[in-house]
Write a protein that holds these residues in place. Structure first.
Motif, mmCIF file in Angstrom:
data_model
loop_
_atom_site.group_PDB
_atom_site.id
_atom_site.type_symbol
_atom_site.label_atom_id
_atom_site.label_comp_id
_atom_site.label_asym_id
_atom_site.label_seq_id
_atom_site.Cartn_x
_atom_site.Cartn_y
_atom_site.Cartn_z
ATOM 1 N N ARG A 6 37.689 21.911 83.673
ATOM 2 C CA ARG A 6 38.005 22.260 82.296
ATOM 3 C C ARG A 6 38.800 23.551 82.198
ATOM 4 O O ARG A 6 39.448 23.792 81.195
ATOM 5 C CB ARG A 6 36.724 22.397 81.487
ATOM 6 C CG ARG A 6 36.409 21.134 80.743
ATOM 7 C CD ARG A 6 35.350 21.395 79.717
ATOM 8 N NE ARG A 6 34.242 20.530 80.072
ATOM 9 C CZ ARG A 6 32.989 20.888 80.126
ATOM 10 N NH1 ARG A 6 32.630 22.096 79.825
ATOM 11 N NH2 ARG A 6 32.073 20.036 80.466
ATOM 12 N N ASN A 7 38.722 24.389 83.196
ATOM 13 C CA ASN A 7 39.367 25.702 83.143
ATOM 14 C C ASN A 7 40.546 25.808 84.097
ATOM 15 O O ASN A 7 40.887 26.906 84.538
ATOM 16 C CB ASN A 7 38.341 26.798 83.448
ATOM 17 C CG ASN A 7 37.272 26.856 82.387
ATOM 18 O OD1 ASN A 7 37.569 26.796 81.201
ATOM 19 N ND2 ASN A 7 36.031 26.947 82.802
ATOM 20 N N ARG A 92 48.925 26.566 76.974
ATOM 21 C CA ARG A 92 48.118 25.468 77.539
ATOM 22 C C ARG A 92 46.649 25.871 77.643
ATOM 23 O O ARG A 92 45.752 25.099 77.277
ATOM 24 C CB ARG A 92 48.672 25.082 78.910
ATOM 25 C CG ARG A 92 47.934 23.940 79.570
ATOM 26 C CD ARG A 92 48.185 22.625 78.824
ATOM 27 N NE ARG A 92 47.641 21.544 79.585
ATOM 28 C CZ ARG A 92 46.439 21.014 79.362
ATOM 29 N NH1 ARG A 92 45.684 21.453 78.378
ATOM 30 N NH2 ARG A 92 45.990 20.043 80.110
ATOM 31 N N PHE A 93 46.372 27.059 78.128
ATOM 32 C CA PHE A 93 44.976 27.491 78.261
ATOM 33 C C PHE A 93 44.338 27.720 76.892
ATOM 34 O O PHE A 93 43.157 27.432 76.716
ATOM 35 C CB PHE A 93 44.855 28.717 79.171
ATOM 36 C CG PHE A 93 44.821 28.339 80.630
ATOM 37 C CD1 PHE A 93 43.628 28.008 81.248
ATOM 38 C CD2 PHE A 93 45.989 28.282 81.376
ATOM 39 C CE1 PHE A 93 43.596 27.628 82.581
ATOM 40 C CE2 PHE A 93 45.972 27.906 82.710
ATOM 41 C CZ PHE A 93 44.766 27.576 83.323
ATOM 42 N N HIS A 94 45.102 28.181 75.933
ATOM 43 C CA HIS A 94 44.562 28.325 74.580
ATOM 44 C C HIS A 94 44.221 26.961 73.995
ATOM 45 O O HIS A 94 43.189 26.806 73.336
ATOM 46 C CB HIS A 94 45.540 29.089 73.669
ATOM 47 C CG HIS A 94 45.450 30.566 73.827
ATOM 48 N ND1 HIS A 94 44.656 31.355 73.038
ATOM 49 C CD2 HIS A 94 46.038 31.405 74.720
ATOM 50 C CE1 HIS A 94 44.753 32.612 73.423
ATOM 51 N NE2 HIS A 94 45.595 32.659 74.448
ATOM 52 N N GLU A 95 45.064 25.967 74.239
ATOM 53 C CA GLU A 95 44.771 24.607 73.777
ATOM 54 C C GLU A 95 43.463 24.112 74.380
ATOM 55 O O GLU A 95 42.625 23.541 73.682
ATOM 56 C CB GLU A 95 45.891 23.642 74.176
ATOM 57 C CG GLU A 95 47.155 23.771 73.388
ATOM 58 C CD GLU A 95 48.268 22.882 73.935
ATOM 59 O OE1 GLU A 95 48.034 22.137 74.923
ATOM 60 O OE2 GLU A 95 49.372 22.932 73.387
ATOM 61 N N GLU A 97 40.989 25.916 75.561
ATOM 62 C CA GLU A 97 39.877 26.695 75.022
ATOM 63 C C GLU A 97 39.492 26.231 73.621
ATOM 64 O O GLU A 97 38.333 26.253 73.237
ATOM 65 C CB GLU A 97 40.219 28.184 75.004
ATOM 66 C CG GLU A 97 40.259 28.795 76.387
ATOM 67 C CD GLU A 97 40.906 30.170 76.426
ATOM 68 O OE1 GLU A 97 41.259 30.715 75.357
ATOM 69 O OE2 GLU A 97 41.080 30.697 77.536
ATOM 70 N N GLU A 98 40.470 25.801 72.853
ATOM 71 C CA GLU A 98 40.209 25.332 71.494
ATOM 72 C C GLU A 98 39.789 23.868 71.461
ATOM 73 O O GLU A 98 39.482 23.335 70.407
ATOM 74 C CB GLU A 98 41.461 25.534 70.632
ATOM 75 C CG GLU A 98 41.813 26.996 70.433
ATOM 76 C CD GLU A 98 43.217 27.197 69.884
ATOM 77 O OE1 GLU A 98 43.904 26.193 69.583
ATOM 78 O OE2 GLU A 98 43.633 28.357 69.763
ATOM 79 N N GLY A 99 39.827 23.205 72.603
ATOM 80 C CA GLY A 99 39.406 21.810 72.672
ATOM 81 C C GLY A 99 40.491 20.820 72.336
ATOM 82 O O GLY A 99 40.248 19.627 72.341
ATOM 83 N N ILE A 100 41.708 21.299 72.068
ATOM 84 C CA ILE A 100 42.798 20.389 71.711
ATOM 85 C C ILE A 100 43.181 19.521 72.898
ATOM 86 O O ILE A 100 43.461 18.341 72.751
ATOM 87 C CB ILE A 100 44.029 21.174 71.214
ATOM 88 C CG1 ILE A 100 43.673 21.885 69.916
ATOM 89 C CG2 ILE A 100 45.227 20.253 71.034
ATOM 90 C CD1 ILE A 100 44.708 22.887 69.460
ATOM 91 N N GLY A 101 43.173 20.109 74.088
ATOM 92 C CA GLY A 101 43.606 19.380 75.276
ATOM 93 C C GLY A 101 42.539 18.505 75.889
ATOM 94 O O GLY A 101 42.780 17.820 76.859
ATOM 95 N N ILE A 102 41.328 18.512 75.336
ATOM 96 C CA ILE A 102 40.247 17.724 75.901
ATOM 97 C C ILE A 102 40.069 16.472 75.060
ATOM 98 O O ILE A 102 39.876 16.550 73.855
ATOM 99 C CB ILE A 102 38.934 18.541 75.933
ATOM 100 C CG1 ILE A 102 39.132 19.777 76.807
ATOM 101 C CG2 ILE A 102 37.790 17.688 76.432
ATOM 102 C CD1 ILE A 102 37.987 20.756 76.730
#
Length: 170
Positions: A6-7, A92-95, A97-102
């Motif tokens: 996830r990270n 990308r990492f902010h996405e 962290e915000e759950g957008i990319g998951i």
């Protein structure tokens, strides 16, 4: 491992972001790992060796790159390329962290998850991967898709635990 997945982003994604051949990026990362190791700095804070299954159904090497790893790579780049990569990986990492990319479990067709795990199983068996490693990979995929398995789903043999502890101590 799930937390690691996830990270991180894959080295394939990093290669696309910096417009570099993946094979060339792998060479660079291996060089960085060697240099970090010589400096007694843990490369796993930056890069973790991994694999993915290619379209030809082959296991291919790649790396999971942490945010620190992206920062490391960004510091190696200069000019416009460095600026663009820095902005892309930060976004990308902010996405993530915000759950957008998951992806949520509701959005993923169950059949696709099953296909993925079947392909992974065939590759793992063909590569003679230890059963506990196959189970760990399966658990990682399930975790990513919101399929919860018990913590004791993966039982690592004692000899592997001892080897892992020895490797971590070095």
């Amino acid at each position: 491992m799930n937390e690691l997945m996830r990270n991180t982003i894959t080295s394939m994604e990093v290669a696309r972001m910096i417009d570099k051949r993946h094979a060339d990026l792998l060479k660079d990362i291996r060089k960085y790992e060697k240099q970090l190791g010589e400096g007694k700095i843990s490369p796993s804070d930056f890069f973790t060796e991994s694999t993915y299954v290619s379209e030809q159904n082959k296991s291919v090497p790649c790396y999971l790159v942490t945010k620190k790893g992206c920062e490391f790579i960004a510091h190696k780049l200069t000019g416009q390329k460095g600026t663009e990569f820095t902005a892309r990986y930060i976004n990308r990492f902010h996405e993530m962290e915000e759950g957008i990319g998951i992806l949520s479990a509701e959005k993923i067709p169950v059949g696709e998850v099953a296909k993925l795990t079947n392909v992974m199983d065939r590759v793992a068996v063909r590569e003679n991967l230890a059963p506990h490693r196959i189970a760990a990979n399966f658990k990682t995929i399930c975790d990513q898709f919101g399929i919860r398995l018990t913590d004791d789903f993966v039982k690592v043999p004692e000899y592997e635990q001892m080897r892992f502890s020895t490797e971590m101590a070095q």
